[in-house]
Each structure stands twice: as C-alpha cells, then as structure tokens.
Design a protein around this motif. Structure first.
Motif, PDB file in Angstrom:
ATOM      1  N   VAL A  35       0.875  -1.171   0.000  1.00 56.69           N
ATOM      2  CA  VAL A  35       0.000   0.000   0.000  1.00 56.69           C
ATOM      3  C   VAL A  35       0.912   1.220   0.000  1.00 56.69           C
ATOM      4  O   VAL A  35       1.815   1.323   0.840  1.00 56.69           O
ATOM      5  N   HIS A  36       0.696   2.110  -0.950  1.00 61.83           N
ATOM      6  CA  HIS A  36       1.541   3.298  -1.023  1.00 61.83           C
ATOM      7  C   HIS A  36       0.737   4.540  -0.698  1.00 61.83           C
ATOM      8  O   HIS A  36      -0.296   4.807  -1.324  1.00 61.83           O
ATOM      9  N   LEU A  37       1.201   5.320   0.270  1.00 56.37           N
ATOM     10  CA  LEU A  37       0.564   6.582   0.650  1.00 56.37           C
ATOM     11  C   LEU A  37       1.280   7.726  -0.052  1.00 56.37           C
ATOM     12  O   LEU A  37       2.480   7.929   0.137  1.00 56.37           O
ATOM     13  N   GLY A  66      -2.597   2.192  -4.479  1.00 53.19           N
ATOM     14  CA  GLY A  66      -2.191   3.585  -4.322  1.00 53.19           C
ATOM     15  C   GLY A  66      -3.220   4.372  -3.529  1.00 53.19           C
ATOM     16  O   GLY A  66      -4.428   4.221  -3.744  1.00 53.19           O
ATOM     17  N   VAL A  67      -2.734   5.211  -2.611  1.00 53.35           N
ATOM     18  CA  VAL A  67      -3.617   6.011  -1.770  1.00 53.35           C
ATOM     19  C   VAL A  67      -3.201   7.473  -1.852  1.00 53.35           C
ATOM     20  O   VAL A  67      -2.037   7.815  -1.618  1.00 53.35           O
ATOM     21  N   SER A  68      -4.140   8.330  -2.204  1.00 49.85           N
ATOM     22  CA  SER A  68      -3.924   9.765  -2.112  1.00 49.85           C
ATOM     23  C   SER A  68      -4.525  10.260  -0.808  1.00 49.85           C
ATOM     24  O   SER A  68      -5.683   9.974  -0.503  1.00 49.85           O
ATOM     25  N   LEU A  69      -3.719  10.974  -0.023  1.00 47.85           N
ATOM     26  CA  LEU A  69      -4.212  11.492   1.255  1.00 47.85           C
ATOM     27  C   LEU A  69      -4.949  12.816   1.105  1.00 47.85           C
ATOM     28  O   LEU A  69      -5.553  13.298   2.062  1.00 47.85           O
ATOM     29  N   ARG A  70      -4.897  13.403  -0.100  1.00 44.19           N
ATOM     30  CA  ARG A  70      -5.527  14.714  -0.270  1.00 44.19           C
ATOM     31  C   ARG A  70      -6.412  14.778  -1.516  1.00 44.19           C
ATOM     32  O   ARG A  70      -7.625  14.782  -1.428  1.00 44.19           O
ATOM     33  N   SER A  71      -5.781  14.835  -2.682  1.00 43.57           N
ATOM     34  CA  SER A  71      -6.494  15.143  -3.920  1.00 43.57           C
ATOM     35  C   SER A  71      -6.894  13.885  -4.688  1.00 43.57           C
ATOM     36  O   SER A  71      -6.157  12.898  -4.693  1.00 43.57           O
ATOM     37  N   GLN A 104      -2.370  -1.343  -8.942  1.00 43.24           N
ATOM     38  CA  GLN A 104      -3.555  -2.158  -9.204  1.00 43.24           C
ATOM     39  C   GLN A 104      -4.857  -1.414  -8.957  1.00 43.24           C
ATOM     40  O   GLN A 104      -5.868  -1.679  -9.612  1.00 43.24           O
ATOM     41  N   SER A 105      -4.852  -0.507  -8.002  1.00 43.31           N
ATOM     42  CA  SER A 105      -6.060   0.257  -7.691  1.00 43.31           C
ATOM     43  C   SER A 105      -5.666   1.562  -7.014  1.00 43.31           C
ATOM     44  O   SER A 105      -4.539   1.704  -6.535  1.00 43.31           O
ATOM     45  N   MET A 106      -6.595   2.519  -6.998  1.00 47.57           N
ATOM     46  CA  MET A 106      -6.330   3.833  -6.417  1.00 47.57           C
ATOM     47  C   MET A 106      -7.463   4.217  -5.469  1.00 47.57           C
ATOM     48  O   MET A 106      -8.641   4.043  -5.800  1.00 47.57           O
TER      49      MET A 106
END
Length: 499
Positions: A35-37, A66-71, A104-106
């Motif tokens: 998991v990437h922040l 993939g993880v976006s913490l904001r946008s 793989q996913s966002m």
C-alpha cells in the motif's frame, strides 16, 4: 468531423507501437502486497517502476494499492486507465516510453477512509511505502510530532476516520494487532534525515497520545507494539521527476496512438538504497539495481547535501537570475561555478570510511543537471524551503562550523531562499512557489527590516539551527549574503565569492 482517440487501458495495451515497453505479466494475477501513501509523480517514476520490474520477474504478490491522502487528481486520471500510465525516460538525445502496470487500484482517503483502512488491514499487504513530502509528517520545530496540529487532534478524536498518515498507520496497526495479523513494514521514501527512524519516532509519539486518549480501547498498548514489533527501514531515493506539461501529454499521445491523462517524465538515472530490515518479506529489489544495506545514513547524507543541496541553490539563485529551468540555470557560468564551490564545502562533511565515491557522484549530477530534455522547473524545486533547507544546507553548515572549516556558499543558499520569497509578487510571480510558512514569511518580509534582523526572524520562524551554539554565526553569515542580494541580486553575491 473531430476524431477521438482511445485512452490507455488494459484493452488498448496491445495496440501500442512495438517501441513502447508494456507490462510483461498478467495484471489479473497480481495480488496487492504494497500500500503506497502519496501517489504522486515521483512514486510513479521510482518505486512503482521498481515494483513493475519485480512483477515482470514473476513476483506477482507485490502489486500496489495507491492512496492519495488529499487530492483525487491521480485517481481520476489513472482510474479510467486501469491504473496504467506511461513513464517517459528522457535524456538530452532520446526518449523511451514504458507503460507501468504495478498500481492495481487507487483510493482517495478523504472520500473513503474506511476503504483505505481496509487495504491497510488486508493480510496480503505486507509493506506500506510513503512519499507524502516532508511537510506531511507534521513535525514541530524541535523535530518531534506537532501534537497541536489540528489534523493530529482530529485523528486522535476520530481514530477510525483519520486524515493523516500517522492516523491511518496507527489505526491499521491497531486493527491488525486485534485480529492477530502480523504488522506490515513501514518504508519511508521521503527526504527526511534517517527517515525510517524519524517516522518510527513520530508514530510512536502519536501512538502514545492515542493510548492515553483511548485508555479503554479494545487494543491497549499500541505504543509498545509499534516501538518493538514494527519494522521501519530507512531508505534513500533519487530520480529527477519534473512536472508533466500539456506538451508532454500531447507528445506521448502522439507516440503511443492513445491518450494518457497523466504520463510521468523522468531521467535515465535512478537510485534506491534501502536498509534491509523487513519483518514480513519484501520483493527482490536488489535484482533490479536497488542497493540493500545495513546503514543508509552515508548515502542519504550524500544525496541530501550534494544533489538536494545543489538543487536548492540552483533553484533560488536561478529564479533570482531569471532562469526557469535547472538546465538553463546550470548553464549559467556563475551558477555552475557556485555549485562546484557548494560541493567543495559539503563533501568534507560526509564520512570518509563509508565507501562513497563523491567524485563520480558529482560528475553524474553535473550531467543530470545539464539534461535539456527534462525542463525541470526551478520554481518546482523551490517549494517548501523551510522544510528542506535544514537537512540539505543547515546540517552541512553546522558541521563545517564544528570542524572549524570555512564556508560561504552554503549560507548563500539560505539567503537566496529568503530573497526569492521576498521577490514573489514583485520580480517573481506571487504564487511562483510556496512554503508552509508563507503567511508568516510574507508578513515578516514585507516589513523590509535590516538584513540581520530579517535573517534572525526567519531563523526563529523556521527553527533553523535550533539552539545550536553557533546559530548566531550562521545568521551573521547569511545576513551578509542577503545584503548583497538586496543591493544587486546574485551578481554582487557571486562577486563577493570571487565568481
């Protein structure tokens, strides 16, 4: 009649020209192991490309969530493309296109924090990587956790609806502990000094606050669990990744024959040095050029002080000299000579017994800075100076003071940052680059105080040099440069250095 072009996706991969490299594996068989922040351009040019190599070699249990913490911007761009994007590797003479399929996913944390927690709690997720930028670690002036930050307060009050990386990591580790699931390894990839140890300290501080607030929680003692059971290897990352332009999008689309909403531009050079400390397995990154070591520190210091420190100097002096990109600034004979002087001051602060080849490294840097194809904007590098200069410049200057060696180039970078901040809205566009301290900096610099008073106030505001005994010496040396910059810009500042 206007013809519409197909967009990049799993369905259009086989339509791409043979010159474009595509994923050499069945993406449908990839399991989410990372998991990437903070899914920005740098992650997609660096860690995601290395993981893509591992997937192609058959290690199919290391796909990235993939993880976006904001946008939502990255998710909105890559979602319709099945997570695919083009990595354009550009030198001054050529460009190679590679489609990367490791994401793989966002997910977008503000929209669905529960989904982010579910990804982090998934037993298949064994590594969490982070590129959230220095300011997102929410450190106070002394380097500890800024417990008074409103987002920290929110996460402590709402542990299952976090906003910060600290909150997500802590809640996920707590839920994994409650379920009997082993903890994931937390791999920081941001430019923080001893980034693994730094994040470990910040997260244990957060966990202590959380334990105190949730005394009746189902899983007490999260502090002890994180302090003793969770691995936080340090790492050093290096690849230049300029911002993508509309011209880049058009060029890539023309080459591929399909539209890519967000291709990533980068250089041929890449480097990743990782402390080999993983509690739940890892990809065989070393097969693809990653250096696995026992101590990242010397490599990290070399990069911060020689690459990043020079980048900051090029950015601020380049902006003040009217240069929009790194290659144009580095082609300026005065700035080129200044960088050599900066390196000469910083190199002696690096350990002599760590096997570092600084001569080869700086020669590579000179070639990278001269890459005309990247168009790496000086304004992009100039962002967040108050967060970056302590480890890039101030640390080297303090070591020079402690060793009794003379230096003048290092403090010019700090003065140039102050002068560039003051120039916004005047000789530079108002929002040309930004800093977390912008409101306070603008109010201070608008007073146009004498140079020594200005520098003292800026050091106080940014916490530069803390309470170090030689702090006043740094202030005085910086103020001399600021006088020159105010009087006649970089020309007089360079002349005072004999350039």
């Amino acid at each position: 009649m206007v013809m519409t072009r197909s967009h990049l996706s799993n369905a259009t991969l086989q339509l791409l020209p043979a010159a474009a490299e595509i994923p050499a594996y069945d993406r449908g068989r990839v399991a989410p192991g990372i998991v990437h922040l903070g899914v920005g351009a740098f992650h997609r040019a660096h860690q995601a490309a290395y993981v893509d190599d591992c997937l192609a070699a058959g290690e199919t249990d290391w796909g990235i969530v993939g993880v976006s913490l904001r946008s939502p911007d990255t998710r909105d761009a890559l979602g319709p493309q099945d997570g695919l994007y083009t990595l354009a590797v550009r030198s001054s003479s050529a460009e190679e296109l590679r489609v990367v399929g490791s994401i793989q996913s966002m997910l977008v944390a503000p929209e669905d924090p529960a989904a982010v927690l579910a990804a982090l709690i998934d037993p298949r997720a064994r590594i969490v990587t982070l590129t959230i930028t220095e300011k997102a670690y929410l450190r106070a002036a002394g380097g500890g956790l800024d417990a008074a930050h409103p987002d920290i307060a929110h996460d402590l009050a709402n542990p299952r609806m976090p906003k910060t990386a600290h909150g997500f990591l802590a809640e996920a580790l707590a839920q994994r502990l409650a379920a009997g699931t082993p903890p994931f390894t937390v791999l920081c990839c941001d430019n923080l000094p001893a980034n693994g140890a730094t994040l470990h300290r910040l997260l244990t501080e957060f966990a202590a606050l959380r334990d105190a607030r949730l005394a009746t929680a189902e899983v007490p003692g999260l502090f002890d669990h994180i302090a003793s059971q969770v691995a936080f290897p340090s790492s050093m990352v290096d690849r230049i990744v300029p911002a993508t332009t509309d011209a880049d999008r058009a060029r890539v689309a023309g080459e591929l024959g399909v539209d890519d909403a967000w291709p990533v531009m980068t250089e041929p050079f890449r480097q990743w040095v990782i402390e080999d400390n993983f509690s739940a397995g890892r990809p065989a990154w070393e097969k693809f050029g990653v250096t696995m070591v026992g101590d990242v520190g010397p490599f990290e210091d070399m990069k911060l002080r020689l690459l990043n420190g020079a980048h900051s100097g090029i950015a601020y002096l380049g902006l003040l000299s009217g240069h929009a990109t790194v290659d144009r600034a580095f082609a300026d004979p005065a700035i080129r000579q200044f960088v050599d002087g900066l390196w000469a001051e910083a190199i002696p602060t690096l350990p002599e017994d760590a096997g570092l080849d600084t001569s080869t490294y700086t020669a590579e840097l000179a070639e990278r800075f001269s890459n005309t194809a990247l168009a790496h904007r000086t304004a992009q590098i100039a962002n967040d100076g108050s967060q970056k200069l302590p480890q890039r410049i101030i640390a080297s200057a303090i070591e020079c003071l402690e060793a009794g060696t003379e230096f003048v180039h290092l403090t010019l970078v700090v003065a140039a940052w102050i002068a560039a901040c003051a120039a916004r809205g005047k000789t530079l566009p108002e929002n040309h680059f930004t800093d977390p301290l912008d409101a306070a900096l603008t109010a201070l610099l608008d007073q146009q105080l004498p140079a020594n008073e200005t520098v003292t106030a800026v050091f106080d505001l940014a916490g530069f040099a803390g309470d170090h005994a030689e702090r006043q010496t740094l202030i005085e040396l910086t103020a001399v440069h600021l006088v020159h910059l105010r009087r006649d810009g970089p020309t007089l500042a360079f002349a005072a250095l004999g350039i």
